[in-house]
Design an enzyme around this catalytic site. Sequence first.
Site, PDB file in Angstrom:
ATOM      1  N   GLU A 200      -1.510 -24.195  14.695  1.00 13.33           N
ATOM      2  CA  GLU A 200      -1.919 -22.853  14.647  1.00 13.33           C
ATOM      3  C   GLU A 200      -2.847 -22.523  15.336  1.00 13.33           C
ATOM      4  OE1 GLU A 200      -1.111 -22.281   9.911  1.00 13.33           O
ATOM      5  OE2 GLU A 200      -3.066 -22.225  10.386  1.00 13.33           O
ATOM      6  N   TYR A 202      -6.574 -21.523  16.197  1.00 10.37           N
ATOM      7  CA  TYR A 202      -7.996 -21.612  15.312  1.00 10.37           C
ATOM      8  C   TYR A 202      -8.495 -20.484  15.208  1.00 10.37           C
ATOM      9  CZ  TYR A 202     -12.340 -23.404  13.450  1.00 10.37           C
ATOM     10  OH  TYR A 202     -13.506 -23.430  12.920  1.00 10.37           O
ATOM     11  N   ILE A 203      -8.724 -19.745  13.788  1.00  8.16           N
ATOM     12  CA  ILE A 203      -9.422 -18.806  13.759  1.00  8.16           C
ATOM     13  C   ILE A 203     -10.856 -19.276  13.311  1.00  8.16           C
ATOM     14  CG2 ILE A 203      -9.400 -16.684  11.814  1.00  8.16           C
ATOM     15  CD1 ILE A 203      -6.887 -16.950  13.389  1.00  8.16           C
ATOM     16  N   GLU A 275      -2.450 -17.878  -0.423  1.00  7.28           N
ATOM     17  CA  GLU A 275      -3.975 -17.866   0.472  1.00  7.28           C
ATOM     18  C   GLU A 275      -3.539 -17.282   1.906  1.00  7.28           C
ATOM     19  OE1 GLU A 275      -5.329 -22.442  -1.231  1.00  7.28           O
ATOM     20  OE2 GLU A 275      -4.982 -21.745   0.780  1.00  7.28           O
ATOM     21  N   GLU A 288      -1.033 -20.781   2.930  1.00  7.52           N
ATOM     22  CA  GLU A 288      -0.419 -21.760   2.064  1.00  7.52           C
ATOM     23  C   GLU A 288      -0.171 -20.670   0.933  1.00  7.52           C
ATOM     24  OE1 GLU A 288      -2.714 -25.182   1.111  1.00  7.52           O
ATOM     25  OE2 GLU A 288      -3.000 -25.651   3.195  1.00  7.52           O
ATOM     26  N   ARG A 292       0.718 -23.315  -8.937  1.00  7.88           N
ATOM     27  CA  ARG A 292      -0.035 -23.520 -10.060  1.00  7.88           C
ATOM     28  C   ARG A 292      -0.906 -22.595 -10.528  1.00  7.88           C
ATOM     29  NH1 ARG A 292      -2.876 -25.810  -6.074  1.00  7.88           N
ATOM     30  NH2 ARG A 292      -5.107 -25.215  -5.933  1.00  7.88           N
ATOM     31  N   VAL A 295      -8.232 -23.174 -10.783  1.00  4.31           N
ATOM     32  CA  VAL A 295      -9.432 -23.243 -11.395  1.00  4.31           C
ATOM     33  C   VAL A 295     -10.065 -22.075 -11.561  1.00  4.31           C
ATOM     34  CG1 VAL A 295     -11.741 -24.456 -11.245  1.00  4.31           C
ATOM     35  CG2 VAL A 295      -9.722 -25.715 -10.337  1.00  4.31           C
TER      36      VAL A 295
HETATM   37  C1  MV4 Z   1      -7.524 -22.938   9.377  1.00  2.92           C
HETATM   38  C2  MV4 Z   1      -8.773 -22.450   9.786  1.00  2.92           C
HETATM   39  C3  MV4 Z   1      -8.802 -21.822  10.853  1.00  2.92           C
HETATM   40  N1  MV4 Z   1      -7.665 -21.313  11.530  1.00  2.92           N
HETATM   41  N2  MV4 Z   1      -6.657 -22.695  10.043  1.00  2.92           N
HETATM   42  C4  MV4 Z   1      -8.930 -25.714   5.752  1.00  2.92           C
HETATM   43  C5  MV4 Z   1      -8.281 -26.122   4.451  1.00  2.92           C
HETATM   44  C6  MV4 Z   1      -7.007 -25.719   4.852  1.00  2.92           C
HETATM   45  N3  MV4 Z   1      -6.218 -25.372   3.543  1.00  2.92           N
HETATM   46  C7  MV4 Z   1      -6.871 -24.855   5.718  1.00  2.92           C
HETATM   47  N4  MV4 Z   1      -8.132 -24.619   6.217  1.00  2.92           N
HETATM   48  C8  MV4 Z   1      -8.579 -23.910   7.411  1.00  2.92           C
HETATM   49  N5  MV4 Z   1      -7.466 -23.724   7.970  1.00  2.92           N
HETATM   50  C9  MV4 Z   1      -6.681 -22.185  11.103  1.00  2.92           C
HETATM   51  N6  MV4 Z   1      -5.701 -21.650  11.939  1.00  2.92           N
HETATM   52  C10 MV4 Z   1      -9.796 -22.704   8.874  1.00  2.92           C
HETATM   53  C11 MV4 Z   1      -9.655 -23.592   7.668  1.00  2.92           C
HETATM   54  C12 MV4 Z   1     -11.096 -23.790   6.912  1.00  2.92           C
HETATM   55  C13 MV4 Z   1     -11.149 -23.301   5.939  1.00  2.92           C
HETATM   56  C14 MV4 Z   1     -10.255 -22.536   5.106  1.00  2.92           C
HETATM   57  C15 MV4 Z   1     -10.402 -21.850   3.969  1.00  2.92           C
HETATM   58  C16 MV4 Z   1     -11.877 -22.366   3.279  1.00  2.92           C
HETATM   59  C17 MV4 Z   1     -12.632 -23.210   3.777  1.00  2.92           C
HETATM   60  C18 MV4 Z   1     -12.526 -23.504   4.995  1.00  2.92           C
HETATM   61  C19 MV4 Z   1     -13.365 -24.429   5.626  1.00  2.92           C
HETATM   62  C20 MV4 Z   1     -13.082 -25.050   6.978  1.00  2.92           C
HETATM   63  C21 MV4 Z   1     -11.813 -24.840   7.764  1.00  2.92           C
END
Ligand code: MV4
Length: 450
Positions: A200, A202-203, A275, A288, A292, A295
């Site tokens: 993906e 990167y955001i 999410e 995602e 379930r 928390v």
């Molecule tokens: C990302 C992102 C930035 N860009 N995807 C972290 C765990 C996993 N569920 C997905 N995550 C992220 N995916 C893209 N394309 C940044 C994160 C991320 C994050 C997301 C939600 C809450 C905390 C986070 C901490 C670091 C990175």
Amino acid sequence: MFEKILIANRGEIAVRIIRACREMGIKTVAVYSEADRESLHTLLADEAICIGPAPSGKSYLNMEQILSATVAMKAEAIHPGFGFLSENAKFAELCEKCNITFIGPSASIINRMGNKSEARKTMIEAGVPVVPGGKEPVYSAEEALKLAQSIGFPVMIKASSGGGGKGMRISRGPEDFDMNFRDAQMESVKGFSDDTMYLERYIEKPRHIEFQILGDKYGNVVHLGERDCSIQRRHQKVVEESPSVAISHELRKKMGETAVKAAKAVGYENAGTIEFLLDKDKNFYFMEMNTRIQVEHPVTEMVSGLDLIKEQIRVAAGEPLGFCQEDIHLQGHAIECRINAENPVKNFMPCPGVITNVHTPGGNGIRVDTHIYNDYRIPANYDSMLMKLIVHGKDREEAIAKMRSALGELIIEGVETNLDFQFEILCHSAYEAGDTDTHFIQTYFPEYCK
Ligand code: MV4
């Protein structure tokens, strides 16, 4: 309605489920490990049965033992809570085969959403916005690099079976791509025996916004608004709230409708969470789906007035949802702080031990979900969450004031906790200002990130 439910979990969520059942007139069976003989869920349920030794692999993750216990105790349904077997498609399938109701979605939906690249593809096909990137998974560094170049750097490399940040790497350019891809893939093979990866864009510094949804067996799906869970440390949520300061009424409507569309696309039943990542320009992307109860579900309960555990049980028993989207009115502002037995100055190392004294706050709009009591010994085998402190106020300002007051009143002695750290967060001017992206702790509490 069910007459008896077995709760395949421990800790505060098992207690939460037992209470919901009791209010509904449903008998409860607790399962417990040898380390949990004196745990509150064991003591509080109508009946309790030991399912094995302390390590969760031999008890709370032991499917055969739990299914045997369910049959022996004549329970008709299993509530899996969160963690443990809650998102285990094989367990849900075994329940189906044993004619036991798994309180959650079907095994096939758990399977489909548990595979992150397949979930992403499903959402693309359903017209749900996803982070720009590849539609198909990738398996080799060579094909992945080509895809990364077409997406444009920086890219996020993710494992299809990943979770909790495992098997995830950022690549800022072609120079560092190969190494990061191989690292992420190796971690995934090691952790999940799966080399399936996806890419993906990167955001940068997004917010983590998740929508609670509820679906019944008849295709009705509603959303209950969002939770902003951006304040995390190493992919563990620390503070959650609803509503999010970043979301206007119009954006909530749009994201909520998208969440419902996503759930309907897979024929979702029971409680679930969609999410999203929300970027600085307020673009939102499906990330995602969690199949379930979570928390942080109490923050949604506080603003919606619903009991999500009871709703889960009702729809699992075949009742239609008793309301539609227009009936849902979200009111006020709720915040949850997770109180863990851990030491923030020692890299948040878990601190099991005996609770020598606990005093919980109370009063108007204060809720405490916990399984601890005086002289309770926290086993070292399970996670370190001791309590969820949840507050509800008329607006965010009042909720923050209530949480500061409640944290100030809470006493937990005998073990180290993150209580002071939570207090520092709630008192921080950036928190007060709502300047809360996923880098909040790194940005404002760098001393805790060494
Ligand atoms: C990302 C992102 C930035 N860009 N995807 C972290 C765990 C996993 N569920 C997905 N995550 C992220 N995916 C893209 N394309 C940044 C994160 C991320 C994050 C997301 C939600 C809450 C905390 C986070 C901490 C670091 C990175």
